[in-house]
Design a protein around this motif. Structure first.
Motif, mmCIF file in Angstrom:
data_model
loop_
_atom_site.group_PDB
_atom_site.id
_atom_site.type_symbol
_atom_site.label_atom_id
_atom_site.label_comp_id
_atom_site.label_asym_id
_atom_site.label_seq_id
_atom_site.Cartn_x
_atom_site.Cartn_y
_atom_site.Cartn_z
ATOM 1 N N LEU A 84 0.838 -1.198 0.000
ATOM 2 C CA LEU A 84 0.000 0.000 0.000
ATOM 3 C C LEU A 84 0.875 1.251 0.000
ATOM 4 C CD1 LEU A 84 -2.608 -1.017 2.751
ATOM 5 C CD2 LEU A 84 -2.796 -1.356 0.275
ATOM 6 N N PHE A 85 0.459 2.254 -0.750
ATOM 7 C CA PHE A 85 1.112 3.569 -0.755
ATOM 8 C C PHE A 85 2.617 3.469 -1.013
ATOM 9 C CE2 PHE A 85 -2.555 3.741 2.138
ATOM 10 C CZ PHE A 85 -3.328 4.682 1.485
ATOM 11 N N GLU A 86 2.960 2.653 -1.993
ATOM 12 C CA GLU A 86 4.376 2.459 -2.302
ATOM 13 C C GLU A 86 5.021 3.767 -2.726
ATOM 14 O OE1 GLU A 86 7.124 -0.992 -4.360
ATOM 15 O OE2 GLU A 86 4.954 -0.956 -4.704
ATOM 16 N N ASP A 87 6.189 4.039 -2.129
ATOM 17 C CA ASP A 87 6.977 5.264 -2.360
ATOM 18 C C ASP A 87 6.290 6.519 -1.805
ATOM 19 O OD1 ASP A 87 9.034 3.873 -3.667
ATOM 20 O OD2 ASP A 87 7.964 3.961 -5.572
ATOM 21 N N GLY A 91 -10.973 2.786 14.793
ATOM 22 C CA GLY A 91 -11.942 2.424 13.773
ATOM 23 C C GLY A 91 -11.203 1.982 12.534
ATOM 24 N N ASP A 92 -11.593 2.502 11.396
ATOM 25 C CA ASP A 92 -10.928 2.145 10.139
ATOM 26 C C ASP A 92 -9.834 3.132 9.746
ATOM 27 O OD1 ASP A 92 -12.419 -0.167 9.740
ATOM 28 O OD2 ASP A 92 -14.035 0.901 8.713
ATOM 29 N N VAL A 93 -9.546 4.072 10.609
ATOM 30 C CA VAL A 93 -8.477 5.042 10.341
ATOM 31 C C VAL A 93 -7.166 4.480 10.874
ATOM 32 C CG1 VAL A 93 -7.648 7.386 10.695
ATOM 33 C CG2 VAL A 93 -10.105 6.955 10.476
ATOM 34 N N GLY A 108 -8.914 5.449 3.897
ATOM 35 C CA GLY A 108 -9.187 5.058 2.526
ATOM 36 C C GLY A 108 -7.911 5.085 1.708
ATOM 37 N N LYS A 109 -7.914 5.876 0.640
ATOM 38 C CA LYS A 109 -6.741 5.973 -0.225
ATOM 39 C C LYS A 109 -5.955 7.263 -0.025
ATOM 40 C CE LYS A 109 -8.699 3.063 -3.896
ATOM 41 N NZ LYS A 109 -9.018 2.970 -5.337
ATOM 42 N N SER A 110 -6.283 7.997 1.027
ATOM 43 C CA SER A 110 -5.600 9.280 1.255
ATOM 44 C C SER A 110 -4.699 9.229 2.480
ATOM 45 C CB SER A 110 -6.629 10.400 1.428
ATOM 46 O OG SER A 110 -7.364 10.209 2.625
ATOM 47 N N ILE A 111 -3.607 9.981 2.401
ATOM 48 C CA ILE A 111 -2.660 10.122 3.507
ATOM 49 C C ILE A 111 -2.637 11.584 3.925
ATOM 50 C CG2 ILE A 111 -0.264 9.879 4.244
ATOM 51 C CD1 ILE A 111 0.132 7.800 2.110
ATOM 52 N N THR A 112 -2.808 11.816 5.236
ATOM 53 C CA THR A 112 -2.803 13.183 5.762
ATOM 54 C C THR A 112 -1.782 13.289 6.890
ATOM 55 O OG1 THR A 112 -5.171 13.380 5.293
ATOM 56 C CG2 THR A 112 -4.201 15.031 6.757
#
Length: 416
Positions: free
Chosen positions: A93-96, A108-110, A125-129
């Motif tokens: 997941l989230f390679e590089d 939860g799911d976070v 989900g598909k975001s990184i913060t």
């Protein structure tokens, strides 16, 4: 020609029989000379090879002062430890986009994790913060910038939803994941029990949030010198307690060889601590009648353990990025009895160079509550999941952290 003259002629021209005895004196001098040249050449070459090693051995100073270490013969890689390729079923997941997500927590799911450049990030989900930075920029995750940028390692979600983070260089923190507010609970570098906190590693929090238990892997070596710590086998690791009400820090156990991952026992009267250099897990009693005591929970593991986390079965997940193959050859086991070789190696090679010779073999084992092995997942050569540091279970999946890979891995447990 008269008879005497003819006789003399025949005697002078009589054929000679050539034999080895006749030839030996002719070449004896040459053979002796060639042998001397060969011996001189051999001694010269030997001196050219040995002299630099002697100079290195006696004149150059080694950064480590290794101790003689006694490890049991590694367990056979059979039965529960039988090699397989189940970790290769994991998805990257989230390679590089994430470098060195050492530890993982979820609310939860976070998903929350810390990265090599000092950031605490939220994955939804598909975001990184990015929710917080613990150190001072600029930060690129390099060895030189680690002390100022910080290196988040262990991460947990507390009972009130805040994050508790152990940073190798900066200490213990509590972070509000909504506002990003950062509170420093314990500063690394401060003196505790007469020794400095130099390598804050992992932590766990009691259900009421009153106590935070954490490991300080070494008071001599920092995180960026972790291989020095392993090879030197320094017995200066500690288990400590932070009281969130009194703000006091107390040493609960010391003299551990690379105290690493930590996990509260269900009754919260003891913690399990991975002692990486010794390839074992210790149980340290932190409260109750046995407070102050320590025993061995699991001895002689098939690898060198990093973080330890609870599994849904009531047991524990233990991650290892280096194994002790049996049958096979374990370099660290071999060197444990030969401190002089360790000294010489570190005089000749840097840590980064030595890491290139460490086989990439990822191993995750699930232990029962009693410490007995339940199952194991392997990735020989680290083809998919490399340098695993933690296995965190959530919603039927195993999230695999790494201390240097540029990605997270997610393994569907129903498929393995």
């Amino acid at each position: 020609m008269n008879e005497p003259e003819g006789l003399r002629f025949r005697r002078l021209n009589r054929p000679q029989i050539i034999t080895d005895e006749l030839q030996e004196p002719q070449y004896k001098g040459t053979s002796t000379y060639s042998g001397k040249v060969f011996r001189v050449t051999l001694v010269t070459l030997g001196g050219c090879l040995i002299l630099p090693l002697l100079v290195v051995f006696f004149l150059l100073e080694s950064p480590i002062h290794p101790e003689l270490l006694s490890l049991n013969e590694p367990p056979l890689m059979s039965g529960c430890y039988e090699p397989n390729v189940k970790l290769r079923e994991a998805q990257r997941l989230f390679e590089d986009q994430l470098v060195g997500p050492e530890s993982i927590a979820n609310f939860g799911d976070v998903i929350y994790t810390g990265t090599a450049d000092g950031k605490i990030v939220k994955i939804e989900g598909k975001s990184i913060t990015v929710i917080a930075r613990l150190g001072k920029p600029p930060c690129d995750g390099s060895r030189e910038q680690e002390p100022s940028c910080g290196r988040p390692l262990g991460i947990r979600v507390g009972p009130n939803g805040t994050l508790f983070v152990a940073d190798a260089y900066l200490g213990l923190f509590e972070i509000n994941p909504v506002t990003g507010e950062v509170t420093n609970l314990v500063s690394a570098g401060q003196m505790v029990g007469g020794r400095r906190l130099s390598f804050v590693n992992d932590l766990d929090v009691t259900q009421d949030g009153r106590k935070v238990y954490f490991t300080d892997s070494s008071s001599r070596w920092q995180r960026r010198d972790y291989l020095h710590l392993i090879m030197e086998a320094t017995a200066d690791g500690r288990v400590l307690e932070y009281d969130t009400e009194t703000k006091e820090v107390t040493v609960l156990m010391e003299n551990l060889r690379f105290a690493n991952g930590i996990q509260l026992f269900p009754d919260e009267e003891s913690v399990l601590v991975t002692e990486t250099t010794m390839a074992r897990i210790r149980r340290v009693h932190v409260s109750g009648l046995n407070k102050g005591g320590m025993d061995t929970f699991v001895d002689n593991l098939p690898g060198f353990p990093d973080n330890i986390r609870r599994s849904s079965s009531g047991g524990y997940w233990v991650a290892m990025s280096a194994v002790r193959p049996n049958p096979g050859f374990s370099m660290l086991d071999f060197l444990s009895q030969k401190p002089w070789i360790k000294t010489l190696i570190f005089k000749l090679f840097s840590q980064d160079m030595l890491m290139k010779f460490v086989p990439r073999y990822s191993l995750v084992i699930e232990l029962q509550e009693s410490g007995t092995c339940l199952r194991s997942f392997h990735d020989p050569h680290g083809m998919v999941a490399a340098y695993v540091s933690e296995a965190h279970e959530h919603d039927g999946h195993l999230y695999l952290g790494s201390f240097r890979s540029p990605y997270l891995c997610k393994l569907d447990l129903s498929k393995v």
